[in-house]
Design an enzyme around this catalytic site. Structure first.
Site, PDB file in Angstrom:
ATOM      1  N   LYS A 169       0.862  -1.185   0.000  1.00  0.00           N
ATOM      2  CA  LYS A 169       0.000   0.000   0.000  1.00  0.00           C
ATOM      3  C   LYS A 169       0.898   1.235   0.000  1.00  0.00           C
ATOM      4  CE  LYS A 169      -1.615   3.067   2.774  1.00  0.00           C
ATOM      5  NZ  LYS A 169      -1.724   4.223   1.886  1.00  0.00           N
ATOM      6  N   GLU A 244       9.712   2.171  10.584  1.00  0.00           N
ATOM      7  CA  GLU A 244      10.748   3.144  10.208  1.00  0.00           C
ATOM      8  C   GLU A 244      10.088   4.508  10.288  1.00  0.00           C
ATOM      9  OE1 GLU A 244      13.877   2.590   9.585  1.00  0.00           O
ATOM     10  OE2 GLU A 244      13.906   0.422   9.358  1.00  0.00           O
ATOM     11  N   CYS A 280      13.502  11.684   6.030  1.00  0.00           N
ATOM     12  CA  CYS A 280      13.436  11.275   7.439  1.00  0.00           C
ATOM     13  C   CYS A 280      14.756  11.511   8.158  1.00  0.00           C
ATOM     14  CB  CYS A 280      13.032   9.814   7.537  1.00  0.00           C
ATOM     15  SG  CYS A 280      14.084   8.722   6.572  1.00  0.00           S
ATOM     16  N   GLU A 378       9.424  17.226  14.287  1.00  0.00           N
ATOM     17  CA  GLU A 378       9.876  16.977  12.915  1.00  0.00           C
ATOM     18  C   GLU A 378       9.055  17.869  11.985  1.00  0.00           C
ATOM     19  OE1 GLU A 378       8.700  13.341  10.847  1.00  0.00           O
ATOM     20  OE2 GLU A 378      10.780  13.061  10.245  1.00  0.00           O
TER      21      GLU A 378
HETATM   22  P1  NAD Z   1       2.234   8.888   7.433  1.00  0.00           P
HETATM   23  O1  NAD Z   1       2.474   8.221   8.732  1.00  0.00           O
HETATM   24  O2  NAD Z   1       1.170   9.914   7.363  1.00  0.00           O
HETATM   25  O3  NAD Z   1       1.841   7.808   6.328  1.00  0.00           O
HETATM   26  C1  NAD Z   1       2.701   6.729   5.964  1.00  0.00           C
HETATM   27  C2  NAD Z   1       1.870   5.616   5.356  1.00  0.00           C
HETATM   28  O4  NAD Z   1       1.041   5.062   6.381  1.00  0.00           O
HETATM   29  C3  NAD Z   1       0.909   6.074   4.261  1.00  0.00           C
HETATM   30  O5  NAD Z   1       0.811   5.054   3.296  1.00  0.00           O
HETATM   31  C4  NAD Z   1      -0.404   6.250   5.009  1.00  0.00           C
HETATM   32  O6  NAD Z   1      -1.528   6.102   4.159  1.00  0.00           O
HETATM   33  C5  NAD Z   1      -0.325   5.139   6.041  1.00  0.00           C
HETATM   34  N1  NAD Z   1      -1.017   5.410   7.307  1.00  0.00           N
HETATM   35  C6  NAD Z   1      -0.983   6.566   8.009  1.00  0.00           C
HETATM   36  N2  NAD Z   1      -1.698   6.431   9.150  1.00  0.00           N
HETATM   37  C7  NAD Z   1      -2.175   5.163   9.173  1.00  0.00           C
HETATM   38  C8  NAD Z   1      -2.980   4.434  10.103  1.00  0.00           C
HETATM   39  N3  NAD Z   1      -3.421   4.983  11.234  1.00  0.00           N
HETATM   40  N4  NAD Z   1      -3.291   3.140   9.810  1.00  0.00           N
HETATM   41  C9  NAD Z   1      -2.787   2.576   8.674  1.00  0.00           C
HETATM   42  N5  NAD Z   1      -2.037   3.221   7.754  1.00  0.00           N
HETATM   43  C10 NAD Z   1      -1.722   4.507   8.002  1.00  0.00           C
HETATM   44  O7  NAD Z   1       3.625   9.472   6.938  1.00  0.00           O
HETATM   45  P2  NAD Z   1       3.896  10.331   5.636  1.00  0.00           P
HETATM   46  O8  NAD Z   1       3.422  11.728   5.869  1.00  0.00           O
HETATM   47  O9  NAD Z   1       3.429   9.602   4.419  1.00  0.00           O
HETATM   48  O10 NAD Z   1       5.489  10.309   5.575  1.00  0.00           O
HETATM   49  C11 NAD Z   1       6.309  11.184   6.271  1.00  0.00           C
HETATM   50  C12 NAD Z   1       6.873  10.533   7.523  1.00  0.00           C
HETATM   51  O11 NAD Z   1       7.574   9.343   7.168  1.00  0.00           O
HETATM   52  C13 NAD Z   1       7.898  11.400   8.230  1.00  0.00           C
HETATM   53  O12 NAD Z   1       7.660  11.345   9.614  1.00  0.00           O
HETATM   54  C14 NAD Z   1       9.225  10.740   7.900  1.00  0.00           C
HETATM   55  O13 NAD Z   1      10.240  10.965   8.838  1.00  0.00           O
HETATM   56  C15 NAD Z   1       8.819   9.301   7.852  1.00  0.00           C
HETATM   57  N6  NAD Z   1       9.786   8.514   7.088  1.00  0.00           N
HETATM   58  C16 NAD Z   1      10.597   7.651   7.767  1.00  0.00           C
HETATM   59  C17 NAD Z   1      11.547   6.926   7.067  1.00  0.00           C
HETATM   60  C18 NAD Z   1      12.470   5.970   7.770  1.00  0.00           C
HETATM   61  O14 NAD Z   1      13.037   5.131   7.092  1.00  0.00           O
HETATM   62  N7  NAD Z   1      12.646   6.059   9.079  1.00  0.00           N
HETATM   63  C19 NAD Z   1      11.659   7.059   5.691  1.00  0.00           C
HETATM   64  C20 NAD Z   1      10.810   7.936   5.035  1.00  0.00           C
HETATM   65  C21 NAD Z   1       9.869   8.658   5.747  1.00  0.00           C
END
Ligand code: NAD
Length: 473
Positions: A169, A244, A280, A378
């Site tokens: 997804k 992550e 990130c 962040e």
């Molecule tokens: P997000 O948490 O909003 O969403 C990430 C994914 O999870 C999306 O596909 C979203 O649809 C899904 N999702 C969100 N909430 C959910 C829930 N309650 N239940 C099920 N699925 C859910 O994050 P984002 O805005 O897409 O990405 C940015 C974040 O990702 C930043 O905090 C960044 O630091 C982090 N990030 C971390 C890494 C790493 O490797 N540590 C890498 C890239 C991004």
């Protein structure tokens, strides 16, 4: 490419809801594509397909899985121009950065997993037993929008090589590049059900994946709040989880006798400004020696001028727009917050209202105290916080005084920098101008995550251990 279908059980099929999610180009505000708004019914179909495909796939010798992955990589490489084009459109990252980091680096990662997979220690002899590592099963991969291909490759390639089947997804904001991966798996001849693509929202598809009884592991990359929510749901059926998550990474510059800080400043800026700060691991807190403050501030302002903002299709531009209106508003709120908290703007600042595209200039705050909101949260935008330290003790203490622990950097005399690196609570620490290493484990301490991606460590995450006590009569 037909973006209006899902890829389940080796077939391109319509989503069960009949509804769609539009995809916006953040450089123009144009809605230029739509993907199915997947739901629990689609997830159920995908989970059943992935489960059916699992026994034959996991029983296949590793060499055969590698051979299929080699074919996938060849096709994946041949899609390069399409992938660059679609990533620029769905994310807004500029051409040069997109080509090198968003797309070509994923070939390097895939190659690394293929080459290292025969070296994964799948069998370990102990005094009275032998331990075997077996596939975990069906893996639900939930990924963010900031590296739409990279975050996906980091999961699906090691998961598949280790004999698992996958339901992906991708983020609802950047789902399009994943269609090319599905196409590449199909063309490479992967058996049906091994790789499935279900687009949609976290609250629908992500939720259904986290609860589904046929899903054995959730591999999540995203925000810390999203990861906690997903982790709680996945634990209700005791799924394996890896998370992550976010970061607020420090970059420590040690005093230099010649007062020339151009190299560390460039390293820090490449991290916090490229991809418009939506990385990130971005070095979002710059820790500088108190006595060098004036000198470093001048150099920061000068060098920031090189980080041009504009149309991401322009090959010379360094920063494109941020990825969405939501991001634009969130980052703007933080810039306002920084000014309200008493931090001083060195460059950049509040953007005007977005008439066409969500552009934000590189923004540097100085006189930041580590307990300010802008130093703790962040921001996930091109906003750097400059914080002074008194001595090394103080630098380490400021670096660690945050809930995250994903990444860090130390620049200065090598031995001193390494000694400091050992004291920083982070999964990755870069010393001076060291390059990335695909074989190294990647992941966070503290609230930056659970588990590791990359190399052999990343592949081990997609295995589970069985001990056989086989020395009796
Ligand atoms: P997000 O948490 O909003 O969403 C990430 C994914 O999870 C999306 O596909 C979203 O649809 C899904 N999702 C969100 N909430 C959910 C829930 N309650 N239940 C099920 N699925 C859910 O994050 P984002 O805005 O897409 O990405 C940015 C974040 O990702 C930043 O905090 C960044 O630091 C982090 N990030 C971390 C890494 C790493 O490797 N540590 C890498 C890239 C991004």
């Amino acid at each position: 490419m037909d973006f209006e279908k899902l890829y389940i059980d080796g077939q391109w099929i319509p989503g069960a809801s009949g509804q769609f999610i539009e995809v916006e180009n953040p450089a123009t505000g144009e809605m230029f594509a739509k993907v199915p708004r997947g739901n629990a019914e689609d997830v159920d179909r995908a989970a059943r397909a992935a489960r059916r495909a699992l026994p034959a796939w996991s029983a296949l010798p590793l060499a055969e899985r590698i051979s299929l992955m080699e074919k996938f990589l060849t096709i994946f490489k041949s899609q390069e121009e399409d992938l660059i084009h679609i990533t620029i459109k769905e994310l807004g990252s500029p051409y040069a950065f997109t080509k090198a980091s968003q797309v070509e680096y994923q070939y390097v990662r895939t190659r690394s997993y293929i080459d290292l997979s025969p070296k994964v220690p799948l069998v370990e002899k102990m005094e009275y037993s032998t331990t075997y590592r077996e596939p975990v099963g069906v893996i639900g991969c939930i990924t963010p929008w900031n590296y739409p291909l990279g975050q996906v490759i980091q999961k699906i390639v090691p998961a598949l090589l280790m004999g698992n089947t996958v339901i992906l997804k991708p983020s609802q904001h950047t789902p399009l590049s994943s269609y090319y991966l599905a196409e590449a798996f199909e063309k490479a001849g992967f058996p049906k059900g091994i790789f499935n693509l279900v687009t949609g929202r976290g609250s629908e598809v992500g939720n259904a994946l986290s609860f589904h009884p046929l899903v054995d592991r959730i591999s999540f990359t995203g925000s810390t709040s999203g990861g906690i929510a997903v982790g709680k749901k996945a634990l209700e059926s005791v799924k394996h989880i890896s998370l992550e998550l976010g970061g607020k990474s420090p970059y420590i510059i040690l005093p230099s006798e010649n007062h020339d800080y151009a190299e560390p400043i460039h390293l820090c800026f490449n991290s916090i400004f490229l991809n418009s700060g939506q990385t990130c691991t971005a070095f979002s807190r710059l820790l500088i020696p108190e006595e060098e403050k004036g000198i470093i501030e001048k150099q920061l302002v000068e060098i920031a001028k090189e980080y041009t903002v504009g149309d991401p299709t322009d090959h010379t531009v360094k920063l494109g727009p941020v990825s969405s209106r939501q991001q634009f508003e969130k980052i703007s709120d933080y810039i306002q917050k920084g000014m309200d908290e008493g931090a001083r703007l060195l460059t950049g600042g509040l953007p005007g209202s977005p008439s066409k595209g969500y552009y934000i200039r590189p923004t540097i705050f100085t006189d930041v105290k580590n307990d300010m909101t802008i130093a703790q949260d962040e921001i996930f935008g091109p906003v750097l916080c400059v914080i002074t330290y008194k001595d090394e003790e103080d630098a380490v203490s400021i670096a660690n005084d945050v809930r995250y622990g994903l990444n860090a950097g130390v620049y200065g005399p090598k031995e001193k920098a390494i000694a400091i690196a050992h004291r920083i609570q982070a999964g990755n620490v870069y010393i001076n101008a060291s390059p990335r290493d695909t074989a190294a484990p990647f992941g966070g301490y503290k609230e930056s995550g659970i588990g590791r991606e990359g190399g052999i460590y990343g592949m081990l995450e997609f295995t589970q251990q069985k001990a056989l006590f086989d020395t009796g009569k």
